[in-house]
Design an enzyme around this catalytic site. Sequence first.
Site, short mmCIF file in Angstrom:
data_model
loop_
_atom_site.label_atom_id
_atom_site.label_comp_id
_atom_site.label_asym_id
_atom_site.label_seq_id
_atom_site.Cartn_x
_atom_site.Cartn_y
_atom_site.Cartn_z
N SER A 1 7.15 3.56 13.00
CA SER A 1 8.17 4.62 13.06
C SER A 1 8.82 4.63 14.43
CB SER A 1 7.53 5.99 12.82
OG SER A 1 8.45 7.02 13.11
N SER B 1 5.56 5.70 -4.10
CA SER B 1 6.51 6.72 -3.64
C SER B 1 7.36 6.18 -2.49
CB SER B 1 5.68 7.94 -3.17
OG SER B 1 6.49 8.92 -2.60
N GLY B 2 8.54 6.77 -2.32
CA GLY B 2 9.34 6.57 -1.11
C GLY B 2 9.64 5.13 -0.75
N GLY C 1 7.64 2.66 0.05
CA GLY C 1 6.78 1.69 -0.63
C GLY C 1 7.29 1.38 -2.03
N THR D 1 0.86 -1.19 0.00
CA THR D 1 0.00 0.00 0.00
C THR D 1 0.89 1.24 0.00
OG1 THR D 1 -0.23 0.18 2.42
CG2 THR D 1 -1.82 -1.24 1.27
N TYR E 1 0.88 11.84 15.19
CA TYR E 1 1.58 10.90 14.29
C TYR E 1 2.18 9.76 15.11
CZ TYR E 1 5.11 9.12 11.02
OH TYR E 1 5.88 8.31 10.23
P1 NAD Z 1 5.82 9.00 0.87
O1 NAD Z 1 5.01 10.22 1.06
O2 NAD Z 1 6.93 9.00 -0.13
O3 NAD Z 1 4.91 7.74 0.59
C1 NAD Z 1 3.68 7.56 1.23
C2 NAD Z 1 2.82 6.68 0.37
O4 NAD Z 1 1.58 6.46 1.04
C3 NAD Z 1 2.49 7.32 -0.97
O5 NAD Z 1 2.53 6.35 -1.98
C4 NAD Z 1 1.05 7.80 -0.79
O6 NAD Z 1 0.33 7.83 -1.99
C5 NAD Z 1 0.54 6.73 0.14
N1 NAD Z 1 -0.65 7.15 0.85
C6 NAD Z 1 -0.81 8.18 1.71
N2 NAD Z 1 -2.08 8.25 2.11
C7 NAD Z 1 -2.74 7.24 1.50
C8 NAD Z 1 -4.07 6.79 1.50
N3 NAD Z 1 -5.02 7.43 2.21
N4 NAD Z 1 -4.40 5.71 0.76
C9 NAD Z 1 -3.46 5.08 0.01
N5 NAD Z 1 -2.19 5.46 -0.03
C10 NAD Z 1 -1.84 6.53 0.69
O7 NAD Z 1 6.40 8.71 2.31
P2 NAD Z 1 7.31 7.54 2.94
O8 NAD Z 1 8.28 8.23 3.80
O9 NAD Z 1 7.75 6.58 1.93
O10 NAD Z 1 6.21 6.88 3.91
C11 NAD Z 1 5.87 5.51 3.91
C12 NAD Z 1 5.58 5.07 5.32
O11 NAD Z 1 6.78 5.20 6.08
C13 NAD Z 1 4.54 5.91 6.06
O12 NAD Z 1 3.69 5.04 6.79
C14 NAD Z 1 5.38 6.75 7.01
O13 NAD Z 1 4.65 7.14 8.15
C15 NAD Z 1 6.50 5.80 7.33
N6 NAD Z 1 7.73 6.39 7.85
C16 NAD Z 1 8.45 7.29 7.10
C17 NAD Z 1 9.62 7.81 7.63
C18 NAD Z 1 10.45 8.80 6.86
O14 NAD Z 1 11.34 9.42 7.46
N7 NAD Z 1 10.25 8.98 5.56
C19 NAD Z 1 10.07 7.41 8.90
C20 NAD Z 1 9.31 6.50 9.62
C21 NAD Z 1 8.15 6.00 9.09
#
Ligand code: NAD
Length: 251
Positions: free
Chosen positions: A135, A16-17, A19, A12, A148
């Site tokens: 996280s 991006s990122g 995922g 899911t 968060y």
């Molecule tokens: P990102 O913004 O690059 O990716 C987030 C993804 O989630 C995107 O593909 C977006 O489309 C999707 N998304 C958001 N809301 C959605 C919804 N309602 N329905 C379906 N898809 C949805 O960010 P990321 O950093 O890759 O985040 C991925 C996960 O990692 C998140 O759960 C975030 O909380 C967690 N996280 C990130 C970090 C960081 O520093 N980047 C650290 C700890 C945890």
Amino acid sequence: MSKLNGKVAVVTGGNSGIGYASAAELKSQGASVVITGRNSEKVQAAAEELGVTGIVADVSDLSAIDSLVEQIKGEFGTVDILFVNAGIFQPAPVSQISEEMFDHQMGINFKGAVFTIEKFLSILKDGASIINLSSVNAYTGMPNTAVYAASKAALNSYTRTAATELAPRKIRVNAVNPGPVYTPIFGKTGMSEEQMNGFAEAMQNRIPLKRFGQPEDISKLVAFLASDDASFITGAEYNIDGGINVNPLVA
Ligand code: NAD
């Protein structure tokens, strides 16, 4: 490597990122991968780049998860790996938490995760692996992250209970707790570039390994937990954070 040959994986928020990198890693290890996201153009573009299936589904909309499950059931039958990754980061100080922000963030990060699993259970194979993207914020008390962090702490607690309850089906449920990782998530917070740079510098100085994580760092751990190499691991949490959780007080 083809440790995941013949397995079907769903990521899911895979456009991006973390995922996106995880979808690439799972595919490179042999899995057939489905990515989801909210924005049709972004999901399709990422799916084409990765050579995987892309389906639009907002995890905060339970009927959208129902139709996602139906589509995957029709195309793949069953699922072996469920990476519950979709999430958002909306920082706000404790005195400025709105009901809208609370509902939105909890609705995606916690409720969305819970109901993704709830609805996928009918097509998850016995022996499947569920990985919840949490996280280190669940533990750090970092300013401006109260909601968060709570959404992720709730997810970690849920992970432990789900692991116990799903063990009779040999479904493993684990959580991954990254520290800061370079992804587009910070650009979506409304922070100015100056604020973001200040935040990045302050964070980086506090990380013992003196760098942010890269999405590929996280994707390797996700692929390991998805594989049979992790067949005795369930209900566990993995910090993957350059050491920030070991020594948060002194840089
Ligand atoms: P990102 O913004 O690059 O990716 C987030 C993804 O989630 C995107 O593909 C977006 O489309 C999707 N998304 C958001 N809301 C959605 C919804 N309602 N329905 C379906 N898809 C949805 O960010 P990321 O950093 O890759 O985040 C991925 C996960 O990692 C998140 O759960 C975030 O909380 C967690 N996280 C990130 C970090 C960081 O520093 N980047 C650290 C700890 C945890």
